[in-house]
Scaffold this active site. Structure first.
Site, short mmCIF file in Angstrom:
data_model
loop_
_atom_site.label_atom_id
_atom_site.label_comp_id
_atom_site.label_asym_id
_atom_site.label_seq_id
_atom_site.Cartn_x
_atom_site.Cartn_y
_atom_site.Cartn_z
N PRO A 1 0.85 -1.21 0.00
CG PRO A 1 0.10 -0.97 2.21
CD PRO A 1 0.82 -1.91 1.29
CG MET A 2 3.63 2.55 -1.44
SD MET A 2 4.94 2.47 -2.66
CE MET A 2 4.23 1.33 -3.83
CD GLN A 19 -2.69 0.28 5.01
OE1 GLN A 19 -2.43 1.41 4.61
NE2 GLN A 19 -1.76 -0.57 5.41
CB CYS A 33 0.85 5.61 8.76
SG CYS A 33 1.13 7.23 8.05
CE LYS A 66 3.06 -2.33 4.59
NZ LYS A 66 3.44 -0.94 4.91
N GLY A 86 10.12 -4.13 2.79
CA GLY A 86 11.25 -3.22 2.99
C GLY A 86 12.46 -3.49 2.14
CG ASP A 87 15.16 -1.53 2.69
OD1 ASP A 87 14.49 -0.50 2.49
OD2 ASP A 87 15.78 -1.75 3.74
N GLY A 122 7.23 -2.01 -2.34
CA GLY A 122 6.70 -0.65 -2.39
C GLY A 122 7.45 0.19 -3.40
NE ARG A 123 11.16 2.77 -0.09
CZ ARG A 123 12.06 2.86 0.87
NH1 ARG A 123 12.60 4.03 1.13
NH2 ARG A 123 12.38 1.81 1.59
C1 LIG Z 1 4.98 6.99 -1.00
C2 LIG Z 1 4.72 5.93 0.02
C3 LIG Z 1 3.46 5.82 0.57
C4 LIG Z 1 3.19 4.81 1.52
N1 LIG Z 1 1.94 4.69 2.00
C5 LIG Z 1 1.63 3.65 2.83
C6 LIG Z 1 0.29 3.39 3.22
O1 LIG Z 1 -0.65 4.10 2.83
N2 LIG Z 1 0.06 2.35 4.06
C7 LIG Z 1 1.08 1.52 4.51
O2 LIG Z 1 0.82 0.58 5.26
N3 LIG Z 1 2.35 1.74 4.13
C8 LIG Z 1 2.64 2.75 3.28
N4 LIG Z 1 3.92 2.92 2.85
C9 LIG Z 1 4.95 1.96 3.28
C10 LIG Z 1 5.11 0.84 2.24
O3 LIG Z 1 3.94 0.06 2.12
C11 LIG Z 1 6.29 -0.08 2.56
O4 LIG Z 1 6.02 -0.82 3.73
C12 LIG Z 1 7.59 0.70 2.77
O5 LIG Z 1 7.77 1.65 1.75
C13 LIG Z 1 8.81 -0.24 2.77
O6 LIG Z 1 8.84 -1.01 1.61
P1 LIG Z 1 9.74 -0.63 0.31
O7 LIG Z 1 11.16 -0.49 0.76
O8 LIG Z 1 9.49 -1.80 -0.62
O9 LIG Z 1 9.21 0.67 -0.23
C14 LIG Z 1 4.21 3.92 1.93
C15 LIG Z 1 5.49 4.07 1.38
C16 LIG Z 1 5.75 5.04 0.43
C17 LIG Z 1 7.12 5.14 -0.16
#
Ligand SMILES: Cc1cc2nc3c(=O)[nH]c(=O)nc-3n(C[C@H](O)[C@H](O)[C@H](O)COP(=O)(O)O)c2cc1C
Length: 371
Positions: A33-34, A88, A118, A157, A219-220, A241-242
């Site tokens: 979720p982002m 979510q 969050c 989460k 993460g990552d 995510g990213r």
């Molecule tokens: C722009 C952005 C928005 C995010 N929004 C949410 C969200 O709405 N809900 C949530 O549980 N996590 C949110 N996250 C966290 C991501 O779901 C993820 O757990 C976190 O970025 C680590 O994973 P990654 O390294 O693959 O990005 C967000 C992350 C980013 C970068």
């Protein structure tokens, strides 16, 4: 941890398929979720490329859902082709969260997920998001109330904890499991870390080992090989995510690797095509869609939104990430940020991705080389 085995989407038959409650996932790779990013159009496009077992929406306010606020309900919309879909929600009041879960169930979603990760003060100060991790008993009561109120699986989460002196994900994960959660995802950083440092996957693996429900990690993961490596740590699934914003093919490439294939190659044209389709889907939201395709709350009026400005802003937000995986990406970012019309956006995409020999791009590359 119980796992079943079956044929999966791009994943070989020997690869375990996860079940969250009664919802079966055909791949262990999930779009994280982002907020602001994982809208329905983006989720659909990632899903179409394959390898994706589950998509999760942007976080949606429980308060807004219960009060039937249009903007909030819009965030909870999804389309049939995204299934299985997890919506979510965030909030801290058990009764409201239970009522919001019922709204989500009424929308026909497969899973309702609770945001306990969050760290943003606007969310955390309302006793929601990661601040729930500071009150584990209360957090578990939120999950208990939701699990009683709906039949669809309730998932959570969370982060590793609030800060280094409170890395309580192992304890909280067990409590929410006991309260009725069907799965838990852990982003292995604390709220205080935000996005600094690196995710602690050994903590995530420890929780996966301890719990009987599926535990997913986040993460990552920027490269498909990292997704596979993390899956090997003992978790049931991996959220990206990213990495998926930079490379929407990463889940498909991870599935290729799992199947023993070379990860598919993504050309500059493919990347351009993704943006073209993203713009087209955003412009077409809610327009001429067949009955039953889009799931919306009954109460929401169905007018098409005035969307040019909205689409431009969406492209800007995506390109901030998407441009990171591309040569001369900063050039793309600057130009998209300066665009003021959809036609201008289309021209930029065409020039950058489909005519890479164009003088503008070429002179930029030369200038960059000369630095
Ligand atoms: C722009 C952005 C928005 C995010 N929004 C949410 C969200 O709405 N809900 C949530 O549980 N996590 C949110 N996250 C966290 C991501 O779901 C993820 O757990 C976190 O970025 C680590 O994973 P990654 O390294 O693959 O990005 C967000 C992350 C980013 C970068």
């Amino acid at each position: 941890m119980p796992r079943t085995f079956a044929r999966t989407d791009g994943v070989p038959a020997s690869r375990p398929v996860m079940k969250i409650g009664s919802v079966q996932l055909t791949s262990p790779f999930v779009v994280a979720p982002m907020a602001g990013m994982t809208d329905s159009a983006f989720r659909r496009l990632v899903k179409r490329h394959g390898g994706c077992g589950l998509v999760v929406t942007e976080m949606v306010s429980s308060e807004g859902l219960v009060r039937g606020i249009d903007r909030t309900l819009e965030y909870a919309e999804y389309t049939e082709e995204e299934r299985p879909v997890s919506i979510q929600i965030f909030g801290g009041d058990p009764e409201k969260m239970a009522a919001a879960a019922q709204v989500i169930e009424g929308l026909g979603a497969d899973i309702v997920d609770v945001n306990m990760g969050c760290p943003v003060p606007k969310i955390a100060k309302h006793n929601a998001g990661c601040s729930l991790m500071r009150e584990p008993e209360h957090a578990a009561s939120v999950i208990g109330a939701m699990a009683k109120a709906v039949k669809i699986p309730v998932t959570v989460k969370m982060r590793a904890g609030w800060n280094d002196s409170c890395r309580n994900a192992p304890d909280l994960a067990r409590r929410v499991q006991d309260a009725g959660a069907a799965a838990v995802t852990i982003h292995g950083r604390t709220a205080e870390q935000s996005y600094s440092g690196s995710a602690d996957w050994s903590l995530v693996a420890g929780v996966a080992h301890d719990l009987s429900i599926p535990v997913l990690g986040s993460g990552d993961c920027i490269e498909p090989s990292q997704v596979i490596e993390r899956l090997g740590s003992g978790v049931s699934g991996v959220l990206v995510g990213r990495g998926v914003l930079r490379n929407p093919w990463i889940l498909a490439q991870a599935a290729d690797l799992t199947a023993g294939r070379t990860p598919r190659e993504v050309t500059l044209r493919d990347r351009g095509q993704f943006l073209v389709e993203y713009v087209d889907l955003l412009l077409a939201e809610g327009v001429n869609e067949s009955d039953g395709f889009r799931h919306v709350a009954e109460s929401r009026p169905r007018e098409a939104r005035g969307r040019e400005r909205w689409v431009i802003n969406k492209l800007r937000a995506l390109c901030a990430w998407y441009s990171k995986g591309i040569d001369c990406g900063s050039h793309l970012r600057v130009r998209v940020n300066a665009a003021t019309s959809i036609q201008e956006l289309r021209d930029i995409i065409d020039e950058f991705f489909f005519r890479p020999e164009s003088p503008v791009r070429y002179s930029y590359e030369r200038a960059a080389e000369a630095l």
